[in-house]
Design a protein around this motif. Sequence first.
Motif, PDB file in Angstrom:
ATOM      1  N   GLU A   2      29.926  61.152  43.500  1.00 20.51           N
ATOM      2  CA  GLU A   2      28.960  60.016  43.110  1.00 20.51           C
ATOM      3  C   GLU A   2      28.553  59.694  42.028  1.00 20.51           C
ATOM      4  OE1 GLU A   2      27.931  58.027  45.762  1.00 20.51           O
ATOM      5  OE2 GLU A   2      29.405  59.155  46.987  1.00 20.51           O
ATOM      6  N   LYS A   3      28.367  60.471  40.924  1.00 22.07           N
ATOM      7  CA  LYS A   3      27.966  60.336  39.663  1.00 22.07           C
ATOM      8  C   LYS A   3      29.212  59.546  38.896  1.00 22.07           C
ATOM      9  CE  LYS A   3      25.981  62.866  35.653  1.00 22.07           C
ATOM     10  NZ  LYS A   3      25.748  64.016  35.068  1.00 22.07           N
ATOM     11  N   ASP A   4      30.504  59.699  39.281  1.00 24.80           N
ATOM     12  CA  ASP A   4      31.529  59.073  38.454  1.00 24.80           C
ATOM     13  C   ASP A   4      31.509  57.683  39.116  1.00 24.80           C
ATOM     14  OD1 ASP A   4      32.440  61.542  37.320  1.00 24.80           O
ATOM     15  OD2 ASP A   4      33.851  61.927  38.752  1.00 24.80           O
ATOM     16  N   LYS A   5      31.028  57.432  40.426  1.00 30.94           N
ATOM     17  CA  LYS A   5      31.055  55.971  40.747  1.00 30.94           C
ATOM     18  C   LYS A   5      29.886  55.503  40.175  1.00 30.94           C
ATOM     19  CE  LYS A   5      32.956  56.635  45.428  1.00 30.94           C
ATOM     20  NZ  LYS A   5      32.497  56.521  46.743  1.00 30.94           N
ATOM     21  N   GLU A   6      28.892  56.072  39.891  1.00 35.82           N
ATOM     22  CA  GLU A   6      27.675  55.267  39.177  1.00 35.82           C
ATOM     23  C   GLU A   6      28.143  55.069  37.933  1.00 35.82           C
ATOM     24  OE1 GLU A   6      22.884  56.664  38.123  1.00 35.82           O
ATOM     25  OE2 GLU A   6      24.161  57.624  39.900  1.00 35.82           O
ATOM     26  N   ASN A   7      28.694  55.867  36.980  1.00 33.41           N
ATOM     27  CA  ASN A   7      29.127  55.783  35.779  1.00 33.41           C
ATOM     28  C   ASN A   7      30.108  54.493  35.731  1.00 33.41           C
ATOM     29  OD1 ASN A   7      27.668  57.889  34.669  1.00 33.41           O
ATOM     30  ND2 ASN A   7      29.091  59.168  34.841  1.00 33.41           N
ATOM     31  N   LEU A   8      31.027  54.556  36.817  1.00 37.75           N
ATOM     32  CA  LEU A   8      32.000  53.432  36.673  1.00 37.75           C
ATOM     33  C   LEU A   8      31.255  52.126  36.776  1.00 37.75           C
ATOM     34  CD1 LEU A   8      34.835  55.080  38.691  1.00 37.75           C
ATOM     35  CD2 LEU A   8      35.110  54.109  36.280  1.00 37.75           C
ATOM     36  N   ARG A   9      30.230  52.002  37.773  1.00 37.41           N
ATOM     37  CA  ARG A   9      29.351  50.717  37.933  1.00 37.41           C
ATOM     38  C   ARG A   9      28.890  50.462  36.591  1.00 37.41           C
ATOM     39  NH1 ARG A   9      27.803  53.400  42.823  1.00 37.41           N
ATOM     40  NH2 ARG A   9      29.144  52.776  44.565  1.00 37.41           N
ATOM     41  N   LYS A  10      28.141  51.162  35.907  1.00 34.24           N
ATOM     42  CA  LYS A  10      27.455  50.979  34.693  1.00 34.24           C
ATOM     43  C   LYS A  10      28.629  50.292  33.561  1.00 34.24           C
ATOM     44  CE  LYS A  10      23.999  54.304  34.951  1.00 34.24           C
ATOM     45  NZ  LYS A  10      23.208  55.584  34.044  1.00 34.24           N
ATOM     46  N   ILE A  11      29.641  50.838  33.477  1.00 37.85           N
ATOM     47  CA  ILE A  11      30.656  50.372  32.809  1.00 37.85           C
ATOM     48  C   ILE A  11      31.199  48.968  32.851  1.00 37.85           C
ATOM     49  CG2 ILE A  11      33.242  50.901  31.874  1.00 37.85           C
ATOM     50  CD1 ILE A  11      32.731  53.723  32.299  1.00 37.85           C
ATOM     51  N   ASN A  14      28.127  46.516  32.313  1.00 35.15           N
ATOM     52  CA  ASN A  14      28.076  46.467  30.920  1.00 35.15           C
ATOM     53  C   ASN A  14      28.910  45.564  30.337  1.00 35.15           C
ATOM     54  OD1 ASN A  14      25.602  48.111  30.881  1.00 35.15           O
ATOM     55  ND2 ASN A  14      26.591  49.785  30.336  1.00 35.15           N
TER      56      ASN A  14
END
Length: 228
Positions: A2-11, A14
């Motif tokens: 879930e954390k990886d998904k969240e980071n990907l969404r941020k990338i 941005n």
Amino acid sequence: KEKDKENLRKILKNNLEVEIDRKSGLIKVSYLSKSPEMAFNVVSSFIEGLKKLNNRLAITEASQRRLFYEEQLEKAKENLIKAEEELKKFQLKTGTIKIDDEAKAAAEEIAQIRAQISFKEVQLKAMQSYVTSENPDYKKLVDEISALKEQLSKLQSKIPDDDESKLSTKKVSVYGIEYIRKMREFKYNESLYEILLKQYEAAKLDESRDAAIIQIVENPEIPQKRYK
């Protein structure tokens, strides 16, 4: 994960650039990436996802209307079958009953007005899910129902249920009133079913249409020059 998904969404967020031209209504979507192919793939995915989402939302709205009328139509069909069976049983029990043409016409008119009232009440119920009671269309529908009820009341007052003056024979004086009631109930359910069937068919047609309101003016391409 879930954390990886969240980071990907941020990338993605941005590096995504969206420009809106309010005068022309055009929306330009771009994506910044060191890889030209990645930029192309991401923009293509965004556009494809937007098209699918738009179509799904449009179809869902049409589907909800179709399902609503389908449910109402099923109920009306059951009531129509029941009313028809009741009328047939009564006719088998009493034989042929002659009814004054004026009384028959009045009974059918009452049934049609009742059907219109019921249908508009169904429309009102459906409308309550997405508008308030202050909505102009909602108020208009309420006024229409009120007017129809007043029209029905006036018509019924002219032909009370116990009015045997409309019955042409002694046999009818015994069974005629009950026959008129059963015939009127059958005609009411028949009229309501026909009205709902038309609305159901219209909702099915809307559901089958591809209601896409987004048009791709220029497809994405793999960049040939550095942007930055």
